[in-house]
Design a protein around this motif. Structure first.
Motif, PDB file in Angstrom:
ATOM      1  N   VAL A 312       0.861  -1.191   0.000  1.00  0.00           N
ATOM      2  CA  VAL A 312       0.000   0.000   0.000  1.00  0.00           C
ATOM      3  C   VAL A 312       0.896   1.239   0.000  1.00  0.00           C
ATOM      4  O   VAL A 312       1.806   1.348   0.815  1.00  0.00           O
ATOM      5  N   VAL A 313       0.625   2.164  -0.914  1.00  0.00           N
ATOM      6  CA  VAL A 313       1.296   3.466  -0.917  1.00  0.00           C
ATOM      7  C   VAL A 313       0.359   4.446  -0.209  1.00  0.00           C
ATOM      8  O   VAL A 313      -0.719   4.749  -0.715  1.00  0.00           O
ATOM      9  N   ASN A 314       0.772   4.882   0.980  1.00  0.00           N
ATOM     10  CA  ASN A 314      -0.067   5.791   1.770  1.00  0.00           C
ATOM     11  C   ASN A 314       0.532   7.189   1.707  1.00  0.00           C
ATOM     12  O   ASN A 314       1.712   7.367   1.973  1.00  0.00           O
ATOM     13  N   VAL A 315      -0.296   8.173   1.338  1.00  0.00           N
ATOM     14  CA  VAL A 315       0.231   9.543   1.229  1.00  0.00           C
ATOM     15  C   VAL A 315      -0.567  10.455   2.155  1.00  0.00           C
ATOM     16  O   VAL A 315      -1.760  10.722   1.911  1.00  0.00           O
ATOM     17  N   ALA A 316       0.075  10.925   3.221  1.00  0.00           N
ATOM     18  CA  ALA A 316      -0.600  11.783   4.206  1.00  0.00           C
ATOM     19  C   ALA A 316      -1.140  13.043   3.534  1.00  0.00           C
ATOM     20  O   ALA A 316      -0.561  13.542   2.564  1.00  0.00           O
ATOM     21  N   TRP A 317      -2.240  13.553   4.069  1.00  0.00           N
ATOM     22  CA  TRP A 317      -2.816  14.790   3.517  1.00  0.00           C
ATOM     23  C   TRP A 317      -1.791  15.917   3.554  1.00  0.00           C
ATOM     24  O   TRP A 317      -1.812  16.811   2.711  1.00  0.00           O
ATOM     25  N   ALA A 318      -0.898  15.845   4.539  1.00  0.00           N
ATOM     26  CA  ALA A 318       0.101  16.913   4.713  1.00  0.00           C
ATOM     27  C   ALA A 318       0.871  17.173   3.425  1.00  0.00           C
ATOM     28  O   ALA A 318       1.253  18.308   3.156  1.00  0.00           O
ATOM     29  N   LEU A 319       1.112  16.144   2.635  1.00  0.00           N
ATOM     30  CA  LEU A 319       1.978  16.318   1.466  1.00  0.00           C
ATOM     31  C   LEU A 319       1.359  17.212   0.405  1.00  0.00           C
ATOM     32  O   LEU A 319       2.064  17.827  -0.381  1.00  0.00           O
ATOM     33  N   GLN A 320       0.014  17.268   0.391  1.00  0.00           N
ATOM     34  CA  GLN A 320      -0.593  18.167  -0.594  1.00  0.00           C
ATOM     35  C   GLN A 320      -0.854  19.554   0.026  1.00  0.00           C
ATOM     36  O   GLN A 320      -1.344  20.440  -0.653  1.00  0.00           O
ATOM     37  N   ARG A 321      -0.495  19.737   1.315  1.00  0.00           N
ATOM     38  CA  ARG A 321      -0.613  21.059   1.936  1.00  0.00           C
ATOM     39  C   ARG A 321       0.722  21.796   1.846  1.00  0.00           C
ATOM     40  O   ARG A 321       1.242  22.333   2.814  1.00  0.00           O
ATOM     41  N   GLY A 322       1.308  21.775   0.659  1.00  0.00           N
ATOM     42  CA  GLY A 322       2.576  22.438   0.414  1.00  0.00           C
ATOM     43  C   GLY A 322       2.591  22.884  -1.030  1.00  0.00           C
ATOM     44  O   GLY A 322       1.755  22.445  -1.836  1.00  0.00           O
ATOM     45  N   ASP A 323       3.543  23.739  -1.378  1.00  0.00           N
ATOM     46  CA  ASP A 323       3.614  24.241  -2.745  1.00  0.00           C
ATOM     47  C   ASP A 323       3.709  23.054  -3.713  1.00  0.00           C
ATOM     48  O   ASP A 323       4.488  22.129  -3.482  1.00  0.00           O
ATOM     49  N   HIS A 324       2.934  23.060  -4.773  1.00  0.00           N
ATOM     50  CA  HIS A 324       2.855  21.945  -5.747  1.00  0.00           C
ATOM     51  C   HIS A 324       2.378  20.655  -5.087  1.00  0.00           C
ATOM     52  O   HIS A 324       2.796  19.560  -5.460  1.00  0.00           O
ATOM     53  N   GLY A 325       1.482  20.811  -4.130  1.00  0.00           N
ATOM     54  CA  GLY A 325       0.960  19.652  -3.394  1.00  0.00           C
ATOM     55  C   GLY A 325       0.208  18.644  -4.248  1.00  0.00           C
ATOM     56  O   GLY A 325      -0.046  17.515  -3.822  1.00  0.00           O
ATOM     57  N   GLU A 326      -0.148  19.024  -5.476  1.00  0.00           N
ATOM     58  CA  GLU A 326      -0.831  18.061  -6.371  1.00  0.00           C
ATOM     59  C   GLU A 326       0.100  16.900  -6.700  1.00  0.00           C
ATOM     60  O   GLU A 326      -0.345  15.762  -6.903  1.00  0.00           O
ATOM     61  N   GLN A 327       1.401  17.216  -6.820  1.00  0.00           N
ATOM     62  CA  GLN A 327       2.320  16.252  -7.430  1.00  0.00           C
ATOM     63  C   GLN A 327       2.496  14.968  -6.608  1.00  0.00           C
ATOM     64  O   GLN A 327       2.381  13.878  -7.160  1.00  0.00           O
ATOM     65  N   PRO A 328       2.777  15.055  -5.300  1.00  0.00           N
ATOM     66  CA  PRO A 328       2.903  13.800  -4.558  1.00  0.00           C
ATOM     67  C   PRO A 328       1.612  12.986  -4.532  1.00  0.00           C
ATOM     68  O   PRO A 328       1.657  11.750  -4.426  1.00  0.00           O
ATOM     69  N   TYR A 329       0.455  13.661  -4.651  1.00  0.00           N
ATOM     70  CA  TYR A 329      -0.801  12.904  -4.675  1.00  0.00           C
ATOM     71  C   TYR A 329      -0.970  12.159  -5.995  1.00  0.00           C
ATOM     72  O   TYR A 329      -1.305  10.981  -6.031  1.00  0.00           O
ATOM     73  N   TRP A 330      -0.710  12.866  -7.059  1.00  0.00           N
ATOM     74  CA  TRP A 330      -0.817  12.264  -8.395  1.00  0.00           C
ATOM     75  C   TRP A 330       0.199  11.122  -8.517  1.00  0.00           C
ATOM     76  O   TRP A 330      -0.105  10.046  -9.044  1.00  0.00           O
ATOM     77  N   LEU A 331       1.381  11.345  -7.966  1.00  0.00           N
ATOM     78  CA  LEU A 331       2.429  10.328  -8.072  1.00  0.00           C
ATOM     79  C   LEU A 331       2.196   9.131  -7.160  1.00  0.00           C
ATOM     80  O   LEU A 331       2.547   7.998  -7.506  1.00  0.00           O
TER      81      LEU A 331
END
Ligand SMILES: Nc1nc2c(c(=O)[nH]1)N[C@H]1C(S)=C(S)[C@@H](COP(=O)(O)OP(=O)(O)OC[C@H]3O[C@@H](n4cnc5c(=O)[nH]c(N)nc54)[C@H](O)[C@@H]3O)O[C@H]1N2
Ligand SMILES: Nc1nc2c(c(=O)[nH]1)N[C@H]1C(S)=C(S)[C@@H](COP(=O)(O)OP(=O)(O)OC[C@H]3O[C@@H](n4cnc5c(=O)[nH]c(N)nc54)[C@H](O)[C@@H]3O)O[C@H]1N2
Ligand SMILES: [Mo]
Length: 765
Positions: A312-331
């Motif tokens: 499972v790839v888990n991505v905390a909400w925190a990662l999209q609460r930063g500049d260009h936060g779309e990218q880690p979510y899309w990735l």
């Protein structure tokens, strides 16, 4: 008497009209201590007890000396006078400037009870008088909520599918968690968290053999998963790290071509970018290692393990609460697609386990009463975190999600149930913007900065002073929240306040539909009881529910599995994207031509980060994450939060090497600063945080050395005097709070006392 809060259900014991004890809910396996903060606060000195008006506003009316907001005394007035002032002012502003000059987006978490939910109340009221400028999106998920429908599906539809812990325990082998799974955050759940499941589940998963990897600047982000490995990544570089994993998978032929062909579009565009065909730069582990400061071998090994296991790839909400936060979510989604495990039990992606209790809970997606808000006649909402831009630039155009939009001209702000002096970034800039409107009205419970910075403050009750119903999707119990004590001081329910205002404005019938609050509670319950049938849930009649005090909701017949329906039959269960598939390349996003968010996920340097030139002056990345001892600013004056302060200040965690380089010792007070502002904080020295990173949780009540002044020192440790106020991208315009560089120095001289919890000055007329 049971009450429900966003951080848990509690039994509140009242003796002689006072709250004597608060005990955890008997069905909660891991109750949060935060409930203890209700003792001493609800009836305590910081309550707003009477309506109050800022002196100049009272004497000279709307627009008077707005630069004095926050430093002028208040005059307490009767309810009659306060309601007359507010209703007249609403009439003046709507007549003269129209309803599109009122901002009542009023973002904030309010209280857990679903009828007295202040944000819903103020929106309903504003709609009933002709509308208001609303907000879209949240601070929580600004980038994700706008991005996801374009590439996958609606955020809420996706959230509801999270595979519960009980299934992961059986099927997952490898949990790769960007930003960890911080159980401090899973204490909380919007609408209630009757059974806290995350911490016990992490232990069970570890015992069942699940291996955890925490990719985060902070080791504690997976502190409750025994044996978790820690990769201390540089903040805001996760996109580069993820691209390097993609590179490794593709270069080594570990990607699942069949899955990509059947379920996704755009693999080829991504692959060309990753292999460096566009720009001559292969996004290899070697390449990422200098950006992320993680050894290339670590990234290579991790990629191979991800391919070899049920992951499972888990991505905390925190990662999209930063500049260009779309990218880690899309990735994060893209990595799961490369692994080809999306839709399997125990594999795929999660967005995310950890931020709240609901993800991972095996509960029904049914949730109870919701107050209907009506229709908003004003059609110029703003992305929620663009409030300072809006106030400063009426009439200016901006990009958002493929459209050119125009900021409205705001004359009046009405806030209920949120605290912008808690949640917004770059507070010094914000204070300037806050001076623009002629009138600011708030309904508040406590004399925090939200109240102190307003013109008219109307005292609101807390959940202990009114009857309500607590309920949340995937939570196990619906709670009858019974009034435990009478209203404190002259405080009134938000519903009562808006009813009284509607009466004066001639819109009472539209707002109330002829119902008292008791009638509403029963009505909303009955409506939700009918809706429950669609979920095969039989709720008891209202009287039975109310006398029982709670109702346990049945478990779903089949636990959810993230994206299973799509995996099973992608033709019958097309996704709501233009291609009907997962979009690794989005031709829609590509067509917008944005330079900060292209058609496929990519690495963009954040505005500020440890690799930027600014790091020479401000060499520490500030993480202002969610506090473990409270909910945002709520109950910062409670015992649990106060116990965590150092010399009365919010605690800042720094690495021993960074502390030693500045001759700073644990327990001392420091000044944290950058070009945007400065605050004091007490120091914890701990090697659980990566060198070059400091952590200062959000939520310390804003406490200016010179109240009302722009740029003054915050004495208490509110990180938002430091944070960056910038949209994540033209596509999503989310909040970039986690993108922030600072410097820290020992504070020398006489320590100014903390006055955040003191009352404002009151004067007689
Ligand atoms: N630096 C930084 N900033 C952040 C974040 C971050 O990670 N870093 N996170 C962001 C996120 S995700 C969020 S969600 C926001 C949270 O920001 P908010 O939701 O605005 O924060 P709260 O402190 O929960 O504010 C709730 C306010 O409502 C009041 N209140 C509670 N119940 C009632 C009621 O019944 N009636 C009335 N009238 N008032 C009531 C409380 O006293 C309090 O002042 O913060 C954001 N800000
Ligand atoms: N106790 C408590 N729980 C809460 C809340 C609260 O106020 N108190 N608020 C609730 C709300 S409104 C929300 S939206 C959720 C938010 O949930 P999240 O957004 O997930 O929460 P954060 O605490 O901001 O961040 C989680 C962790 O991410 C890590 N992190 C930050 N930046 C980066 C980065 O660039 N890369 C990596 N890899 N890691 C990073 C930080 O170390 C941090 O501890 O929490 C909810 N839960
Ligand atoms: Mo949030």
């Amino acid at each position: 008497m049971l009450t429900s809060t966003h951080w848990g259900v509690y039994d509140v014991h009242v003796e002689n009209g006072e709250i004597a004890r608060v005990t955890p809910f008997e069905h909660d396996p891991d109750p949060s201590p935060i409930g203890q903060s209700l003792l001493g606060t609800v009836t305590g000195p910081a309550r707003v007890r009477r309506p109050a008006v800022r002196k100049s506003w009272l004497e000279r009316g709307a627009g008077a000396s707005t630069e004095k907001r926050g430093c002028e005394p208040f005059v307490e007035v009767s309810w009659d006078e306060a309601l007359e002032l507010v209703s007249k002012e609403l009439k003046r502003v709507t007549t003269r400037f129209g309803n599109s000059s009122i901002f009542a987006g009023s973002y904030g978490w309010s209280s857990a009870g679903r009828f007295h939910h202040a944000q819903s109340q103020v929106h309903r009221f504003m709609n009933s008088i002709g509308g208001y400028v609303a907000h879209v999106g949240t601070y929580s998920l600004g980038a994700a909520r706008t991005l996801l429908p374009r590439i996958l599906t609606d955020m809420d539809a996706m959230r509801a599918q999270h595979t519960p812990w009980v299934e992961l325990e059986k099927h997952c082998q490898f949990m790769v968690a960007f930003g960890g799974i911080p159980s401090k955050n899973a204490q909380v759940n919007g609408g209630g968290a009757s059974r806290h499941e995350t911490r016990p589940a992490l232990k069970r998963l570890a015992a069942a053999g699940v291996r955890f990897v925490n990719i985060s600047p902070l080791r504690h982000d997976l502190g409750d998963a025994p044996g978790a490995e820690w990769i201390p990544i540089r903040p805001n570089t996760d996109a580069a790290f993820m691209l390097a994993i993609a590179h490794t998978l593709i270069a080594e032929g570990l990607h699942d071509r069949a899955f990509l062909a059947r379920y996704c579009v755009g693999f080829d565009e991504l692959s060309r970018y990753v292999m460096g065909e566009h720009d001559g730069v292969a996004k290899s582990a070697e390449w990422a290692s200098t950006i992320c400061e993680v050894a290339a071998a670590t990234i290579l090994t991790l990629a191979r393990r991800m391919a070899a296991n049920r992951t499972v790839v888990n991505v905390a909400w925190a990662l999209q609460r930063g500049d260009h936060g779309e990218q880690p979510y899309w990735l994060g989604i893209t990595l799961a697609c490369l692994l080809g495990q999306v839709g399997t039990k125990g594999g795929g992606f999660a967005l995310a386990y950890g931020p709240v209790n609901a993800e991972g809970a095996n509960g029904s997606t049914f949730s109870g009463p919701v107050l209907p808000q009506g229709q908003n006649a004003v059609k110029t909402p703003i992305p929620v975190a663009r409030i300072a831009d809006m106030l400063e630039n009426p009439g200016a155009e901006y990009d958002f999600n493929g459209k050119r939009c125009t900021y409205p001209d705001i004359r009046l702000i009405y806030w209920a149930g949120g605290n912008p002096f808690h949640h917004h970034q770059d507070l010094n800039r914000f204070i300037g913007a806050w001076r623009k409107p002629e009138t600011i009205v708030v309904n508040e419970q406590y004399w925090n900065a939200n109240a102190k910075m307003a013109d008219i403050v109307l005292p609101a009750t807390t959940m202990l002073e009114r009857d309500d119903i607590g309920s949340a999707s995937r939570d196990r119990y619906m709670i009858a929240m019974k009034r435990a004590i009478p209203p404190v001081g002259e405080s009134r329910d938000d519903y009562e306040i808006f009813t009284a205002l509607s009466e004066r404005l001639g819109t009472k019938e539209t707002f109330t539909e002829g119902r008292s609050s008791a009638a509403w509670l029963r009505h909303l319950y009955d409506v939700s009881r009918e809706r429950a049938q669609k979920f095969d849930i039989r709720l008891p009649p209202f009287e039975a529910f109310w006398s029982e005090g709670l109702v346990e909701l049945p478990l779903p017949d089949e636990p959810a599995v993230m994206m299973k329906a799509y995996r099973d039959d992608p033709d019958a269960n097309r996704l709501p994207t233009p291609s009907g598939k997962i979009e690794i390349f989005s031709s829609t996003i590509h067509s917008f031509g944005y330079d900060d968010c292209r058609g496929h996920p990519a690495w963009y340097e954040p505005r500020e980060w440890l690799g930027s030139p600014l790091a020479k002056r401000y060499p520490l990345h500030l993480i202002s994450h969610q506090p473990s001892t409270r909910l945002h600013s709520q109950y910062d004056h409670g015992s649990v939060s106060l116990a965590s302060k150092i010399q009365g200040r919010e605690a800042l965690t720094m690495h021993p090497v960074d502390a030693a380089a500045r001759a700073i010792e644990a327990g001392e007070v420091v000044r944290v600063y950058n070009d945007r502002g400065a605050c004091l904080a007490g120091v914890i020295v701990d090697d659980a945080v990566r060198p070059g990173v400091v952590v200062l949780p959000t939520g310390a009540w804003y406490d200016p050395l010179v109240p009302g002044e722009i740029g003054t020192l915050d004495k208490h440790g509110n990180p938002n005097v430091l944070t960056l106020d910038k949209g994540t991208s033209k596509l999503t315009q989310g909040c970039s709070a986690h993108t922030c560089l600072v410097e820290v120095e020992k504070f020398e001289g006489a320590l100014p006392p903390v006055t955040a919890f003191d009352l404002p000055q009151f004067v007689k007329r």
